[in-house]
Design an enzyme around this catalytic site. Structure first.
Site, short mmCIF file in Angstrom:
data_model
loop_
_atom_site.label_atom_id
_atom_site.label_comp_id
_atom_site.label_asym_id
_atom_site.label_seq_id
_atom_site.Cartn_x
_atom_site.Cartn_y
_atom_site.Cartn_z
N LYS A 279 8.88 -3.19 -35.51
CA LYS A 279 8.60 -4.57 -35.91
C LYS A 279 9.81 -5.17 -36.62
O LYS A 279 10.61 -4.43 -37.20
CB LYS A 279 7.40 -4.60 -36.88
CG LYS A 279 6.05 -4.37 -36.23
CD LYS A 279 4.95 -4.45 -37.26
CE LYS A 279 3.58 -4.23 -36.63
NZ LYS A 279 3.19 -5.28 -35.66
N ARG A 353 -5.10 0.18 -30.46
CA ARG A 353 -5.99 0.42 -29.33
C ARG A 353 -5.89 1.86 -28.84
O ARG A 353 -6.84 2.40 -28.28
CB ARG A 353 -5.70 -0.60 -28.21
CG ARG A 353 -4.33 -0.52 -27.61
CD ARG A 353 -3.94 -1.80 -26.86
NE ARG A 353 -3.55 -2.86 -27.78
CZ ARG A 353 -3.17 -4.08 -27.40
NH1 ARG A 353 -3.17 -4.41 -26.11
NH2 ARG A 353 -2.81 -4.97 -28.27
N1 BES Z 1 -1.37 -4.15 -36.63
C1 BES Z 1 -0.86 -5.02 -35.63
C2 BES Z 1 -1.62 -6.34 -35.55
C3 BES Z 1 -1.48 -7.28 -36.72
C4 BES Z 1 -0.64 -8.34 -36.66
C5 BES Z 1 -2.28 -7.13 -37.84
C6 BES Z 1 -0.57 -9.24 -37.71
C7 BES Z 1 -2.20 -8.01 -38.89
C8 BES Z 1 -1.35 -9.06 -38.82
C9 BES Z 1 -0.96 -4.35 -34.27
O1 BES Z 1 -0.82 -2.96 -34.28
C10 BES Z 1 0.13 -4.89 -33.43
O2 BES Z 1 1.26 -4.64 -33.73
N2 BES Z 1 -0.24 -5.64 -32.41
C11 BES Z 1 0.70 -6.23 -31.52
C12 BES Z 1 0.25 -5.96 -30.12
C13 BES Z 1 1.27 -6.30 -29.09
C14 BES Z 1 2.45 -5.33 -29.17
C15 BES Z 1 0.64 -6.23 -27.75
C16 BES Z 1 0.71 -7.73 -31.79
O3 BES Z 1 -0.33 -8.30 -32.04
O4 BES Z 1 1.82 -8.29 -31.78
MN MN Z 2 1.21 -2.38 -34.14
#
Ligand code: BES
Ligand code: MN
Ligand code: ZN
Length: 498
Positions: A279, A353
């Site tokens: 990230k 997931r």
């Molecule tokens: N934990 C994150 C989702 C998240 C985002 C929680 C903002 C709280 C605040 C999750 O694991 C994630 O990184 N999701 C990605 C999925 C994508 C790579 C398909 C996302 O939402 O960007």
């Molecule tokens: Mn994630």
């Protein structure tokens, strides 16, 4: 904080302060005078005539009164318009009251909202529950890492007077509200702790404490157990981290004669760096909250056990970090899940997931007849619903309705999102059964459809709490930081199955 019910006159209680509910129209609820005395009531209505904003919902105004006896500080507690009054407003008002009391260093507060005095008011039991919830949730603070403990101003006792003619019912409600609020505040604590403290091992330790105190049956599966069970999607996420993964199971055998088993499944990523699909640095610190689903399930289990709800409930809580390293999963890796279905990992940041896939499969294998998972799963749900509402997705409209009814009655905002089969196109893989991302469009829905592959025919509801796990500011019974979202709904839905 102790919460005690008072009937009759309030001045006798001799509190440091009185919080008196007032309506926006400048009136006070019927019978307020009987409780606080006619003289004080007159003073208050006089002030309301000039300070009309004091009655606005959520407003608190501190008055110094010289009545000679009883409380010398009075907090006018704005209740809004009488016709808009609700249990949700009662809960939030209690939260505002206890925070206003803290600001004036009151140790004891009398809360006077005689909403049960008139006709057509709320159910006394529910009213008691709302007040206890609001008071305990609204006064919550997380000070574990403050070396200067500013706890001196904390309220010791809250005396509640809501003018009820059924004190037993209100009393029972207060006790239920206390148990639920303690569950919510436990969840908040777990989420508020940083990731260097709240590791998967610490989560398991917390679960053990809850199990011991509330009489739940605990099992913690270690890495080698997960390997034996072929939980490869969970392990694929865990393998990048030096912190060993833990699968926490808690069982509440509330009704052995009942064939139903409700599984509560919570995403427990104690820190989500994204893994190799790292990230951006900005905001990454918030990914300590990525175990919010797990924390909610643990908080709810404590309350469910303490309330001795006559329902069988199983918590399945997979906990791990998502870290990049030389032994982390790569984008492009293909793994075989516990269910046998194969997954192409496109992004190691779509890790929630993956851990949930095996957790859902395992819940079914353990005999779950109904499933609810909670997860900070997607940024897309935050885009869709903001920070106010959790997104709900399901393979079973009837089970979903039960969950949404429970949410509505607890005041937690949840909304159903459509997961039409056609969206499944987006998660088709060229080389495996599915891939773990479906692109930006409908990102919350493709994540849910990914999970639906593992729920199969078992009634399942998925609640995406990425936007609601924390709050940006305090308001009513909400404080800045972890919200404990979902605990109230889970307890209510389980309770509704008795
Ligand atoms: N934990 C994150 C989702 C998240 C985002 C929680 C903002 C709280 C605040 C999750 O694991 C994630 O990184 N999701 C990605 C999925 C994508 C790579 C398909 C996302 O939402 O960007
Ligand atoms: Mn994630
Ligand atoms: Zn995540």
């Amino acid at each position: 904080m102790k919460i005690e019910l008072i009937t009759g006159s309030m001045t006798a209680a001799g509190c440091d302060a009185l919080a008196v509910g007032v309506f926006e129209e400048g009136e006070v609820p019927a019978r307020t005078g009987e409780i606080i005395g006619g003289a004080l009531e007159e003073q208050i209505t006089g002030i309301l005539r000039s300070q009309t904003d004091s009655g606005k919902f959520g407003a608190t105004t501190v008055l110094h009164v010289s009545s000679g006896r009883g409380a010398s500080k009075v907090i006018l507690l704005g209740l809004g318009k009488p016709q808009d009054f609700s249990l949700d407003r009662l809960r939030d008002s209690a939260g505002e009251a206890v925070r206003a009391a803290r600001k004036i260093f009151a140790k004891t507060l009398g809360l006077v909202i005689p909403v049960l005095a008139g006709q057509g008011g709320p159910d006394p039991r529910k009213a008691g529950q709302s007040i206890a919830e609001g008071a305990l949730l609204g006064s919550y603070r997380f000070l574990d890492y403050k070396t200067d403990q500013a706890g001196a101003g904390d309220l010791k006792t809250l005396f509640v007077n809501i003018g009820s003619l059924q004190p037993e019912a209100v009393q029972a409600g207060l006790r239920v509200g206390e148990v639920i609020a303690r569950g919510v505040n436990l969840t908040r604590d777990l989420v508020n702790h940083p990731a260097n403290v709240m590791t998967p091992a610490k989560m398991a330790w917390q679960a053990a404490r809850i199990a011991e105190k509330s009489g739940l049956e605990l099992t913690v599966l270690e890495k080698n157990d997960l390997e034996k069970l072929k939980m490869n999607t969970f392990l694929a996420v865990a393998q990048g981290s030096d912190e060993p993964p833990k699968l926490i199971l808690l069982k509440h055998a509330g009704n052995p004669a009942d064939s139903r088993l409700v599984a509560l499944i919570g995403k427990g990523i104690t820190f989500d760096s994204g893994g190799i699909s790292l990230k951006p640095a900005e905001g990454m610190q918030d990914m300590r909250d990525d175990m919010g689903g797990a924390a909610t399930v643990l908080g709810a289990m404590q309350a469910i056990a303490e309330l001795k709800l006559p329902v069988n409930v199983l918590a399945v809580v997979p906990c791990t970090e998502n870290m990049p390293s030389g032994h982390a999963s790569r984008p492009g890796d293909v793994i075989t899940s516990m269910s046998g279905k194969t997954i192409e990992i496109i992004s190691t940041d779509a890790e929630g997931r993956l851990v949930l896939a095996d957790a859902i499969t395992y819940a079914r294998r353990l005999g779950a007849t109904h499933m609810i998972d909670l997860a900070t799963l997607t940024g897309a749900i935050v885009v869709a619903l903001g920070r106010l509402t959790s997104g709900v997705m399901t393979n079973n409209p009837e089970w979903c309705r039960q969950v949404l009814d429970a949410a509505r009655s607890t005041g937690e905002k949840m909304w159903r999102m459509p997961i039409f089969d056609e969206y499944k196109e987006q998660i088709k893989s060229d080389i495996a059964d599915m891939k773990n991302t479906g692109g930006r469009p409908a990102g919350a829905l493709t994540a849910a459809l990914f999970l639906a592959n593992f729920a199969e025919a078992t009634p399942w509801v998925h609640i995406d709490i990425a936007g609601t796990v924390t709050a940006e500011k305090e308001k009513g019974c909400q404080i800045k930081g972890a919200t404990g979202v979902g605990v109230r709904t889970l307890v209510e839905v389980v309770s509704s199955l008795q």
